[in-house]
Write a protein that holds these residues in place. Structure first.
Motif, short mmCIF file in Angstrom:
data_model
loop_
_atom_site.label_atom_id
_atom_site.label_comp_id
_atom_site.label_asym_id
_atom_site.label_seq_id
_atom_site.Cartn_x
_atom_site.Cartn_y
_atom_site.Cartn_z
N SER A 154 0.80 -1.22 0.00
CA SER A 154 0.00 0.00 0.00
C SER A 154 0.84 1.27 0.00
CB SER A 154 -0.94 -0.01 1.20
OG SER A 154 -0.19 -0.01 2.40
N ASN A 155 2.13 1.18 0.28
CA ASN A 155 3.00 2.35 0.25
C ASN A 155 3.57 2.63 -1.13
OD1 ASN A 155 2.72 2.84 3.03
ND2 ASN A 155 4.25 1.27 3.48
N GLN A 156 3.31 1.77 -2.08
CA GLN A 156 3.84 1.90 -3.44
C GLN A 156 3.21 3.09 -4.15
OE1 GLN A 156 6.15 -0.03 -4.74
NE2 GLN A 156 6.08 0.49 -6.88
N LEU A 157 4.02 3.90 -4.82
CA LEU A 157 3.49 4.97 -5.66
C LEU A 157 2.75 4.36 -6.84
CD1 LEU A 157 6.60 7.33 -5.78
CD2 LEU A 157 4.52 7.63 -4.42
N ASP A 158 1.84 5.12 -7.44
CA ASP A 158 1.18 4.60 -8.64
C ASP A 158 2.14 4.67 -9.83
OD1 ASP A 158 1.03 7.19 -9.81
OD2 ASP A 158 -0.97 7.52 -9.02
N CYS A 159 1.76 4.04 -10.92
CA CYS A 159 2.66 3.94 -12.07
C CYS A 159 2.94 5.30 -12.71
CB CYS A 159 2.12 2.96 -13.10
SG CYS A 159 0.52 3.42 -13.81
N VAL A 160 2.01 6.23 -12.61
CA VAL A 160 2.25 7.57 -13.17
C VAL A 160 3.37 8.25 -12.40
CG1 VAL A 160 1.24 9.84 -13.60
CG2 VAL A 160 -0.11 7.77 -14.04
N ASP A 161 3.31 8.19 -11.06
CA ASP A 161 4.38 8.78 -10.24
C ASP A 161 5.70 8.06 -10.46
OD1 ASP A 161 2.66 10.66 -9.11
OD2 ASP A 161 2.18 9.39 -7.40
N GLU A 162 5.67 6.73 -10.50
CA GLU A 162 6.90 5.95 -10.71
C GLU A 162 7.54 6.30 -12.05
OE1 GLU A 162 8.74 3.71 -8.98
OE2 GLU A 162 7.49 3.79 -7.19
N SER A 163 6.74 6.36 -13.12
CA SER A 163 7.31 6.65 -14.44
C SER A 163 7.81 8.09 -14.52
CB SER A 163 6.29 6.35 -15.55
OG SER A 163 5.13 7.15 -15.42
N THR A 164 7.13 9.00 -13.84
CA THR A 164 7.59 10.39 -13.80
C THR A 164 8.92 10.49 -13.06
OG1 THR A 164 5.33 11.24 -13.91
CG2 THR A 164 7.01 12.73 -13.01
N ASN A 165 9.02 9.83 -11.91
CA ASN A 165 10.28 9.84 -11.15
C ASN A 165 11.41 9.21 -11.96
OD1 ASN A 165 9.05 11.08 -9.00
ND2 ASN A 165 8.81 9.21 -7.80
N SER A 166 11.15 8.04 -12.56
CA SER A 166 12.20 7.37 -13.35
C SER A 166 12.65 8.24 -14.51
CB SER A 166 11.69 6.03 -13.88
OG SER A 166 11.46 5.14 -12.82
N THR A 167 11.71 8.88 -15.19
CA THR A 167 12.06 9.77 -16.30
C THR A 167 12.90 10.94 -15.79
OG1 THR A 167 10.07 9.15 -17.53
CG2 THR A 167 11.13 11.24 -18.14
N SER A 168 12.53 11.50 -14.66
CA SER A 168 13.29 12.63 -14.09
C SER A 168 14.71 12.20 -13.72
CB SER A 168 12.59 13.17 -12.84
OG SER A 168 11.34 13.71 -13.18
N TYR A 169 14.85 11.04 -13.08
CA TYR A 169 16.18 10.55 -12.71
C TYR A 169 17.04 10.32 -13.95
CZ TYR A 169 13.94 9.49 -8.20
OH TYR A 169 13.25 9.56 -7.02
N MET A 170 16.43 9.71 -14.97
CA MET A 170 17.20 9.42 -16.19
C MET A 170 17.56 10.71 -16.92
SD MET A 170 15.70 5.79 -17.59
CE MET A 170 14.11 6.45 -18.06
N ARG A 171 16.69 11.72 -16.88
CA ARG A 171 17.02 13.01 -17.51
C ARG A 171 18.21 13.67 -16.79
NH1 ARG A 171 14.12 13.89 -21.77
NH2 ARG A 171 11.88 13.50 -21.80
N MET A 172 18.26 13.55 -15.47
CA MET A 172 19.41 14.08 -14.74
C MET A 172 20.68 13.35 -15.14
SD MET A 172 18.06 14.99 -10.90
CE MET A 172 16.87 13.70 -10.63
#
Length: 95
Positions: free
Chosen positions: A5-23
Motif C-alpha cells: 500500500s506504500n507503493q506509488l502509482d505507475c504515473v508517479d513511478e514513471s515520472t520519477n524514473s524519467t526525471s532521474y534518467m534526464r538528470m
C-alpha cells in the motif's frame, strides 16, 4: 499490482524514473541512449488497466525500451524490456 500500500502509482513511478534518467542524461552518464517521452498502455473503457512507464531510446538504432520501476519496491532495479513487448501487456513473471 505493486508490492504494497506504500507503493506509488505507475504515473508517479514513471515520472520519477524519467526525471532521474534526464538528470543522468544531462550529466553525460547515458552514452548509448536518450530519454524519451513516457508511454502508456491500456484503457479502462476497452477492458485493460492503464499503465505508464519511462522510456529510453537507443541512439544508434532508435529502438525504444520500457524502464518500468512500478512492479517492485523503491530502490530495486527496474524491469527493462522492449517498448513493443511492454505495450503488448508484458508483466514480470512473479506478478
Amino acid at each position: 499490482f505493486g508490492s504494497n500500500s506504500n507503493q506509488l502509482d505507475c504515473v508517479d513511478e514513471s515520472t520519477n524514473s524519467t526525471s532521474y534518467m534526464r538528470m543522468m542524461e544531462n550529466d553525460g552518464l547515458l552514452k548509448f541512449h536518450r530519454v524519451d517521452e513516457k508511454s502508456q498502455r491500456g484503457l479502462l473503457i476497452i477492458g485493460g488497466w492503464p499503465h505508464s512507464t519511462a522510456v529510453i531510446k537507443e541512439t544508434g538504432s532508435g529502438k525504444k525500451w520500457a524502464v518500468d520501476s512500478w512492479f517492485h519496491d523503491n530502490g530495486t532495479k527496474p524491469d527493462i524490456v522492449t517498448l513493443k513487448e511492454w505495450k503488448a501487456g508484458w508483466r514480470p513473471k512473479n506478478n
